[in-house]
Design an enzyme around this catalytic site. Structure first.
Site, mmCIF file in Angstrom:
data_model
loop_
_atom_site.group_PDB
_atom_site.id
_atom_site.type_symbol
_atom_site.label_atom_id
_atom_site.label_comp_id
_atom_site.label_asym_id
_atom_site.label_seq_id
_atom_site.Cartn_x
_atom_site.Cartn_y
_atom_site.Cartn_z
ATOM 1 N N ASP A 76 0.839 -1.202 0.000
ATOM 2 C CA ASP A 76 0.000 0.000 0.000
ATOM 3 C C ASP A 76 0.877 1.256 0.000
ATOM 4 O O ASP A 76 1.998 1.240 0.476
ATOM 5 C CB ASP A 76 -0.965 -0.005 1.191
ATOM 6 N N ASP A 116 1.355 5.278 0.931
ATOM 7 C CA ASP A 116 0.908 6.401 1.751
ATOM 8 C C ASP A 116 1.570 7.658 1.222
ATOM 9 O O ASP A 116 2.770 7.673 0.927
ATOM 10 C CB ASP A 116 1.326 6.196 3.214
ATOM 11 N N ASP A 121 6.815 6.052 13.917
ATOM 12 C CA ASP A 121 7.286 5.093 14.919
ATOM 13 C C ASP A 121 8.775 4.751 14.825
ATOM 14 O O ASP A 121 9.514 4.893 15.792
ATOM 15 C CB ASP A 121 6.415 3.822 14.908
HETATM 16 P P1 ATP Z 1 2.846 -2.070 6.137
HETATM 17 O O1 ATP Z 1 1.888 -1.257 5.281
HETATM 18 O O2 ATP Z 1 3.776 -2.938 5.390
HETATM 19 O O3 ATP Z 1 2.138 -2.764 7.245
HETATM 20 P P2 ATP Z 1 3.691 0.507 7.015
HETATM 21 O O4 ATP Z 1 4.932 0.959 7.738
HETATM 22 O O5 ATP Z 1 3.411 1.151 5.702
HETATM 23 O O6 ATP Z 1 3.816 -1.053 6.882
HETATM 24 P P3 ATP Z 1 1.142 1.536 7.843
HETATM 25 O O7 ATP Z 1 0.238 1.015 8.904
HETATM 26 O O8 ATP Z 1 0.698 1.534 6.431
HETATM 27 O O9 ATP Z 1 2.489 0.706 7.998
HETATM 28 O O10 ATP Z 1 1.540 3.005 8.307
HETATM 29 C C1 ATP Z 1 2.146 3.937 7.444
HETATM 30 C C2 ATP Z 1 3.151 4.750 8.220
HETATM 31 O O11 ATP Z 1 2.500 5.491 9.263
HETATM 32 C C3 ATP Z 1 4.236 3.963 8.914
HETATM 33 O O12 ATP Z 1 5.284 3.639 8.049
HETATM 34 C C4 ATP Z 1 4.662 4.899 10.016
HETATM 35 O O13 ATP Z 1 5.527 5.899 9.518
HETATM 36 C C5 ATP Z 1 3.355 5.575 10.403
HETATM 37 N N1 ATP Z 1 2.688 4.888 11.518
HETATM 38 C C6 ATP Z 1 1.762 3.895 11.450
HETATM 39 N N2 ATP Z 1 1.359 3.527 12.666
HETATM 40 C C7 ATP Z 1 2.021 4.305 13.544
HETATM 41 C C8 ATP Z 1 2.029 4.424 14.963
HETATM 42 N N3 ATP Z 1 1.274 3.635 15.728
HETATM 43 N N4 ATP Z 1 2.843 5.359 15.528
HETATM 44 C C9 ATP Z 1 3.610 6.162 14.758
HETATM 45 N N5 ATP Z 1 3.650 6.090 13.430
HETATM 46 C C10 ATP Z 1 2.867 5.189 12.811
HETATM 47 MG MG MG Z 2 1.722 0.967 4.623
#
Ligand code: ATP
Ligand code: MG
Length: 413
Positions: A54, A56, A134
């Site tokens: 996905d 962002d 995070d």
């Molecule tokens: P994946 O999509 O592979 O699970 P991701 O890192 O892209 O991994 P997402 O849940 O899509 O995870 O979140 C996008 C971004 O938002 C993360 O990369 C991080 O920078 C931020 N993020 C998500 N959750 C949190 C949180 N609980 N605290 C701080 N930042 C967060």
């Molecule tokens: Mg993501």
């Protein structure tokens, strides 16, 4: 704060790796005068040459403005409005406005010492937005204006050293939002990275805060760990950090009871998880009930073996599974399928009369039950004859039908 800028010729991220849809979003924002950054896991995975699930996007355009810029836009989220830009093929790109680290809500009387963030809705600068994330490797931005990568937190270096490092003081960051502990574990397992020492120690110290999060978030993170190809490593990290005890205390009890005599590799729980991992690597899709039944296969087998002969098996199984899965509010339908799968496995492992065999074959859970039996055989290297028997089609029944049909047709003229 000045970020470190990695110019186009100093990194390997190329627009050809990105979907047409995300490029359209980035370019439209850029053309309408806004900052347009690909962020989060997308940049991390592109730098690692991994497939992206996905995308962002982060921007300085506020939600109201995003509605004007994009026709195909829907605003979602209660705490923080995020725009979903939807495309015909079904792809959705998530666009969020740069925001600041949230504030803890001091109006909550019951736990005034808690750092838990309940408000997370203030717009901020790109730097604010990076520091509220995070882990360092999740806070890199790809800037479509000049194709550079913007790094406020040393994420590039950690990506190269294969390290999961919390941004800021990990003890505070994990108390603010304890789900980050599970996200860190999942990330380490998925990428095969090491958790940096200070971050790791804080994960262990703060693990009990996990239960302060909404159970749906905890459950979703656990399921993401279990669904991935790295479920075995993910659960091993959960054990080492003392988190299994927090999220699945019953399972941890069983693990500990068998921990002394057996190494990780031949521990029954990990033998089952290793099979899951192999199947996932081969691209086999497994339903959530199969995954959860696999996770609990060994303790349930032990439960069945230790029950007195006249005991109500269904009731004891129900109690055991509820103790495991109810605290995290797994949906009732999932819990009852896990229950049925365990009963089916027990039935399949025992020599059964043909009539009962037929009714299981016709049941809607049969395909999943067969998968569970296969996983159990692979994990224990036993019961292969039961697997062959259940995998083979019910030959005799077909023969009988043919005979009936012939004799009827003879009578017709
Ligand atoms: P994946 O999509 O592979 O699970 P991701 O890192 O892209 O991994 P997402 O849940 O899509 O995870 O979140 C996008 C971004 O938002 C993360 O990369 C991080 O920078 C931020 N993020 C998500 N959750 C949190 C949180 N609980 N605290 C701080 N930042 C967060
Ligand atoms: Mg993501």
């Amino acid at each position: 704060m000045q970020p470190y800028i990695i110019k186009r010729d100093q990194h390997a991220v190329s627009r050809t790796q990105m979907s047409q849809e995300v490029l359209k979003v980035l370019y439209r924002l850029h053309r309408t005068g806004h900052l347009a950054y690909l962020c989060g896991g997308g940049v991390r995975d592109l730098l690692l040459g991994r497939d992206i699930d996905d995308y962002d996007v982060a921007t300085d355009a506020e939600p109201k403005r995003l509605k004007e810029v994009f026709g195909n836009c829907r605003l979602v989220g209660r705490r923080f409005r995020i725009a979903h830009i939807m495309f015909k093929g079904g792809q959705t790109i998530e666009v969020s406005t740069f925001r600041k680290q949230g504030e803890e809500d001091s109006s909550e009387e019951d736990d005034s010492n808690s750092l838990l963030i309940r408000r997370d809705n203030t717009f901020g600068s790109p730097a604010d937005d990076a520091f509220r994330r995070d882990f360092t490797i999740n806070a890199l931005y790809y800037n479509v204006a000049d194709f550079s990568i913007i790094d406020y937190v040393g994420g590039r270096a950690d990506l190269q050293s294969r390290l999961i490092r919390s941004i800021g003081d990990p003890d505070i960051r994990f108390q603010e939002d304890p789900i980050r502990i599970l996200r860190g574990i999942r990330l380490a397992a998925t990428l095969g990275f090491k958790v940096e020492e200070t971050t790791w120690e804080a994960m262990k110290r703060q693990r009990h805060h996990i239960l302060e999060c909404a159970v749906s978030r905890i459950r979703e993170e656990i399921m993401k760990i279990l669904r991935r190809e790295s479920s075995h490593d993910g659960f091993h990290l959960l054990v080492r950090a003392g988190i299994l005890e927090v999220v699945f205390p019953k399972l941890e009890e069983f693990r500990l009871a068998h921990a002394e005599s057996e190494t990780r590799a031949d521990h029954p729980i990990f033998q089952h998880l290793a099979v899951l991992e192999d199947l996932r690597v081969k691209g086999v899709e497994l339903s959530d009930p199969v995954l959860l039944a696999t996770l609990t296969a060994s303790p349930v087998k032990e439960l069945f073996e230790t029950l007195p002969p006249d005991h109500d098996v269904g009731k004891s199984l129900h109690e055991y599974l509820e103790a495991n899965f109810k605290p995290l509010a797994f949906p009732r339908i999932v819990r009852s399928k896990v229950h049925l799968l365990h009963l089916a496995l027990r039935h399949m492992l025992a020599e059964q009369r043909r009539k009962r065999r037929r009714s299981l074959r016709r049941s809607p859970i049969f395909a999943d039950a067969l998968k569970l039996l296969e996983i159990h055989c692979l994990a224990t290297d036993q019961h292969w004859s039961a697997l062959r028997r259940w995998q083979s089609p019910p030959v005799q029944r077909q023969k009988r039908r043919t005979r009936t049909r012939v004799s009827r047709s003879k009578r017709i003229p």
